[in-house]
Write a protein that holds these residues in place. Structure first.
Motif, PDB file in Angstrom:
ATOM      1  N   PRO A  99       5.913 -30.862   5.924  1.00 15.78           N
ATOM      2  CA  PRO A  99       5.087 -31.996   5.062  1.00 15.78           C
ATOM      3  C   PRO A  99       6.011 -32.515   4.263  1.00 15.78           C
ATOM      4  O   PRO A  99       6.223 -31.669   3.085  1.00 15.78           O
ATOM      5  N   ALA A 100       6.282 -33.849   4.032  1.00 18.14           N
ATOM      6  CA  ALA A 100       7.090 -34.329   3.062  1.00 18.14           C
ATOM      7  C   ALA A 100       6.601 -34.513   1.880  1.00 18.14           C
ATOM      8  O   ALA A 100       7.437 -34.615   0.721  1.00 18.14           O
ATOM      9  N   GLY A 101       5.377 -34.374   1.728  1.00 19.02           N
ATOM     10  CA  GLY A 101       4.719 -34.585   0.448  1.00 19.02           C
ATOM     11  C   GLY A 101       4.510 -33.118  -0.328  1.00 19.02           C
ATOM     12  O   GLY A 101       3.802 -33.072  -1.470  1.00 19.02           O
ATOM     13  N   ASN A 102       5.090 -32.086   0.136  1.00 24.71           N
ATOM     14  CA  ASN A 102       4.946 -30.794  -0.060  1.00 24.71           C
ATOM     15  C   ASN A 102       5.767 -30.745  -1.609  1.00 24.71           C
ATOM     16  O   ASN A 102       6.712 -31.239  -1.383  1.00 24.71           O
ATOM     17  N   THR A 103       5.164 -30.259  -2.505  1.00 24.65           N
ATOM     18  CA  THR A 103       5.955 -30.334  -3.949  1.00 24.65           C
ATOM     19  C   THR A 103       6.811 -29.034  -4.038  1.00 24.65           C
ATOM     20  O   THR A 103       7.500 -29.150  -5.222  1.00 24.65           O
ATOM     21  N   ARG A 104       6.835 -28.080  -3.239  1.00 28.35           N
ATOM     22  CA  ARG A 104       7.862 -27.158  -3.286  1.00 28.35           C
ATOM     23  C   ARG A 104       9.457 -27.641  -3.697  1.00 28.35           C
ATOM     24  O   ARG A 104       9.918 -28.682  -3.061  1.00 28.35           O
ATOM     25  N   GLY A 105      10.080 -26.736  -4.455  1.00 26.12           N
ATOM     26  CA  GLY A 105      11.559 -27.183  -4.384  1.00 26.12           C
ATOM     27  C   GLY A 105      12.426 -26.462  -3.597  1.00 26.12           C
ATOM     28  O   GLY A 105      13.742 -26.951  -3.159  1.00 26.12           O
ATOM     29  N   ASN A 106      12.061 -25.312  -3.410  1.00 19.41           N
ATOM     30  CA  ASN A 106      12.772 -24.463  -2.250  1.00 19.41           C
ATOM     31  C   ASN A 106      12.135 -23.956  -1.314  1.00 19.41           C
ATOM     32  O   ASN A 106      10.665 -23.865  -1.273  1.00 19.41           O
ATOM     33  N   PHE A 107      12.466 -23.733  -0.016  1.00 20.62           N
ATOM     34  CA  PHE A 107      11.950 -23.551   0.958  1.00 20.62           C
ATOM     35  C   PHE A 107      12.825 -22.534   1.870  1.00 20.62           C
ATOM     36  O   PHE A 107      14.047 -22.744   2.084  1.00 20.62           O
ATOM     37  N   THR A 108      12.199 -21.483   2.284  1.00 17.95           N
ATOM     38  CA  THR A 108      12.937 -20.357   3.484  1.00 17.95           C
ATOM     39  C   THR A 108      12.338 -20.456   4.584  1.00 17.95           C
ATOM     40  O   THR A 108      11.183 -20.289   4.716  1.00 17.95           O
ATOM     41  N   ILE A 109      13.030 -20.688   5.482  1.00 21.82           N
ATOM     42  CA  ILE A 109      12.638 -20.976   7.010  1.00 21.82           C
ATOM     43  C   ILE A 109      12.373 -19.510   7.535  1.00 21.82           C
ATOM     44  O   ILE A 109      13.463 -18.704   7.250  1.00 21.82           O
ATOM     45  N   PRO A 110      11.195 -19.336   8.015  1.00 26.40           N
ATOM     46  CA  PRO A 110      11.203 -18.071   8.664  1.00 26.40           C
ATOM     47  C   PRO A 110      12.244 -17.585   9.698  1.00 26.40           C
ATOM     48  O   PRO A 110      12.771 -18.304  10.187  1.00 26.40           O
ATOM     49  N   ASP A 111      12.399 -16.365   9.802  1.00 22.42           N
ATOM     50  CA  ASP A 111      13.540 -15.682  10.720  1.00 22.42           C
ATOM     51  C   ASP A 111      13.264 -15.825  12.124  1.00 22.42           C
ATOM     52  O   ASP A 111      14.039 -15.862  12.988  1.00 22.42           O
ATOM     53  N   SER A 112      11.983 -16.141  12.508  1.00 20.12           N
ATOM     54  CA  SER A 112      11.799 -16.332  13.751  1.00 20.12           C
ATOM     55  C   SER A 112      12.081 -17.745  14.474  1.00 20.12           C
ATOM     56  O   SER A 112      12.419 -17.676  15.718  1.00 20.12           O
ATOM     57  N   VAL A 113      12.316 -18.567  13.668  1.00 18.12           N
ATOM     58  CA  VAL A 113      12.862 -20.047  13.950  1.00 18.12           C
ATOM     59  C   VAL A 113      14.221 -19.956  14.629  1.00 18.12           C
ATOM     60  O   VAL A 113      15.253 -19.613  13.917  1.00 18.12           O
ATOM     61  N   THR A 114      14.338 -20.835  15.958  1.00 14.18           N
ATOM     62  CA  THR A 114      15.521 -20.667  16.376  1.00 14.18           C
ATOM     63  C   THR A 114      15.970 -22.417  16.504  1.00 14.18           C
ATOM     64  O   THR A 114      17.284 -22.532  16.721  1.00 14.18           O
ATOM     65  N   THR A 115      15.070 -23.105  16.309  1.00 16.28           N
ATOM     66  CA  THR A 115      15.291 -24.559  16.361  1.00 16.28           C
ATOM     67  C   THR A 115      14.625 -25.326  15.301  1.00 16.28           C
ATOM     68  O   THR A 115      13.464 -24.971  15.075  1.00 16.28           O
ATOM     69  N   ILE A 116      15.279 -26.275  14.538  1.00 13.79           N
ATOM     70  CA  ILE A 116      14.520 -26.866  13.754  1.00 13.79           C
ATOM     71  C   ILE A 116      14.415 -28.565  14.303  1.00 13.79           C
ATOM     72  O   ILE A 116      15.519 -29.077  14.760  1.00 13.79           O
ATOM     73  N   ALA A 117      13.389 -28.885  14.571  1.00 19.59           N
ATOM     74  CA  ALA A 117      13.018 -30.220  15.117  1.00 19.59           C
ATOM     75  C   ALA A 117      13.470 -31.315  14.636  1.00 19.59           C
ATOM     76  O   ALA A 117      13.896 -31.591  13.235  1.00 19.59           O
ATOM     77  N   GLY A 118      13.489 -32.455  15.558  1.00 19.69           N
ATOM     78  CA  GLY A 118      14.064 -33.741  14.768  1.00 19.69           C
ATOM     79  C   GLY A 118      13.112 -34.104  13.719  1.00 19.69           C
ATOM     80  O   GLY A 118      11.970 -34.523  13.780  1.00 19.69           O
ATOM     81  N   GLY A 119      13.793 -34.619  12.589  1.00 12.74           N
ATOM     82  CA  GLY A 119      13.072 -35.222  11.768  1.00 12.74           C
ATOM     83  C   GLY A 119      11.928 -34.132  11.015  1.00 12.74           C
ATOM     84  O   GLY A 119      11.201 -34.568  10.187  1.00 12.74           O
ATOM     85  N   ALA A 120      12.230 -32.907  11.163  1.00 13.27           N
ATOM     86  CA  ALA A 120      11.473 -31.959  10.643  1.00 13.27           C
ATOM     87  C   ALA A 120      11.185 -31.911   8.883  1.00 13.27           C
ATOM     88  O   ALA A 120       9.996 -31.611   8.386  1.00 13.27           O
ATOM     89  N   PHE A 121      12.289 -32.102   8.583  1.00 12.35           N
ATOM     90  CA  PHE A 121      12.221 -32.231   7.135  1.00 12.35           C
ATOM     91  C   PHE A 121      12.496 -33.655   6.282  1.00 12.35           C
ATOM     92  O   PHE A 121      12.564 -33.981   5.260  1.00 12.35           O
ATOM     93  N   ALA A 122      12.669 -34.709   7.144  1.00  6.11           N
ATOM     94  CA  ALA A 122      12.721 -36.043   6.937  1.00  6.11           C
ATOM     95  C   ALA A 122      11.907 -36.431   5.684  1.00  6.11           C
ATOM     96  O   ALA A 122      10.732 -36.213   5.615  1.00  6.11           O
ATOM     97  N   ASP A 123      12.495 -36.915   4.818  1.00  4.33           N
ATOM     98  CA  ASP A 123      11.813 -37.500   3.557  1.00  4.33           C
ATOM     99  C   ASP A 123      11.217 -36.598   2.461  1.00  4.33           C
ATOM    100  O   ASP A 123      10.459 -36.940   1.811  1.00  4.33           O
ATOM    101  N   SER A 124      11.417 -35.236   2.748  1.00  9.73           N
ATOM    102  CA  SER A 124      10.882 -34.207   1.909  1.00  9.73           C
ATOM    103  C   SER A 124      11.915 -34.183   0.614  1.00  9.73           C
ATOM    104  O   SER A 124      12.630 -33.475   0.180  1.00  9.73           O
ATOM    105  N   ASN A 125      11.352 -35.161  -0.522  1.00 13.77           N
ATOM    106  CA  ASN A 125      12.240 -35.418  -1.632  1.00 13.77           C
ATOM    107  C   ASN A 125      12.078 -34.565  -2.771  1.00 13.77           C
ATOM    108  O   ASN A 125      12.913 -34.433  -3.676  1.00 13.77           O
ATOM    109  N   ASN A 126      11.061 -33.449  -2.614  1.00 12.88           N
ATOM    110  CA  ASN A 126      10.979 -32.445  -3.430  1.00 12.88           C
ATOM    111  C   ASN A 126      11.743 -31.317  -3.446  1.00 12.88           C
ATOM    112  O   ASN A 126      12.182 -30.598  -4.200  1.00 12.88           O
ATOM    113  N   LEU A 127      12.415 -31.229  -2.039  1.00 14.56           N
ATOM    114  CA  LEU A 127      13.112 -30.147  -1.659  1.00 14.56           C
ATOM    115  C   LEU A 127      14.463 -30.360  -2.382  1.00 14.56           C
ATOM    116  O   LEU A 127      15.141 -31.203  -2.257  1.00 14.56           O
ATOM    117  N   THR A 128      15.046 -29.258  -3.127  1.00 15.21           N
ATOM    118  CA  THR A 128      16.424 -29.118  -3.526  1.00 15.21           C
ATOM    119  C   THR A 128      17.059 -27.998  -2.794  1.00 15.21           C
ATOM    120  O   THR A 128      18.455 -28.285  -2.897  1.00 15.21           O
TER     121      THR A 128
END
Length: 183
Positions: A99-128
């Motif tokens: 979700p683009a409005g989430n306020t986290r600055g850091n995010f770790t994708i879980p080890d189970s993920v093999t695909t990141i969908a189209g637009g998955a992180f789009a406009d997530s301006n809080n992420l660094t």
């Protein structure tokens, strides 16, 4: 606020596009399909709960929902799940929407993920910073589009596919090393 009745099974393409004052949506139990761009540009939408019968959610369903802080999925949905407000397919092999409005600055994708969908992180301006595990092989189109504060991302050596415009408008991205596994 919008309540979709239980009798509705499909929410079609761009149904609520640019509903700039929409803050809450209650999806009826009958909803099975959430089409492309359904909530696109609903800048004030804060959270959504996906009911049990949903079998299809388009990649761009929540594009431009910059206040969206969580996407929750009811426990008995057979196709989707959420973890801390992030939407995944049921077995967590595909990260569908952060979700683009989430306020986290850091995010770790879980080890189970093999695909990141189209637009998955789009406009997530809080992420660094985003940590991508070695399990990821595919990053689909516009996955990190418009992440204007994203500075650091390390691509795994297992990555074989990066689609179009994945890092478009990531203005402060400092380094990007492409692995030699890309095909």
């Amino acid at each position: 606020s919008i309540t979709i009745p239980d009798s509705v099974t499909i929410i079609g393409e761009c149904a609520f596009v640019l509903c700039s004052s929409l803050e809450t949506v209650t999806l009826g139990k009958g909803v099975e399909c959430i089409g492309p761009g359904v909530f696109e540009g609903c800048e004030k939408l804060i959270s959504v709960t996906i009911p049990e019968n949903v079998t299809s959610i388009a990649d761009s369903a929540f594009l431009g929902c910059t206040s969206l802080s969580s996407i929750n999925v009811v426990e008995n949905n057979a196709n989707y799940t959420s973890d801390d407000g992030v939407l995944f397919n049921k077995d967590k092999t595909e990260l569908i929407k952060y979700p683009a409005g989430n306020t986290r600055g850091n995010f770790t994708i879980p080890d189970s993920v093999t695909t990141i969908a189209g637009g998955a992180f789009a406009d997530s301006n809080n992420l660094t910073n985003i940590a991508i595990p070695n399990s990821v092989a595919t990053i689909k189109a516009e996955a990190f589009y418009g992440c204007s504060n994203l500075k650091n991302i390390i691509l795994p050596n297992t990555l074989t596919t990066i689609e179009d415009s994945v890092f478009e408008n990531c203005y402060v991205l400092e380094d990007l090393i492409l692995p030699n596994t890309l095909t």
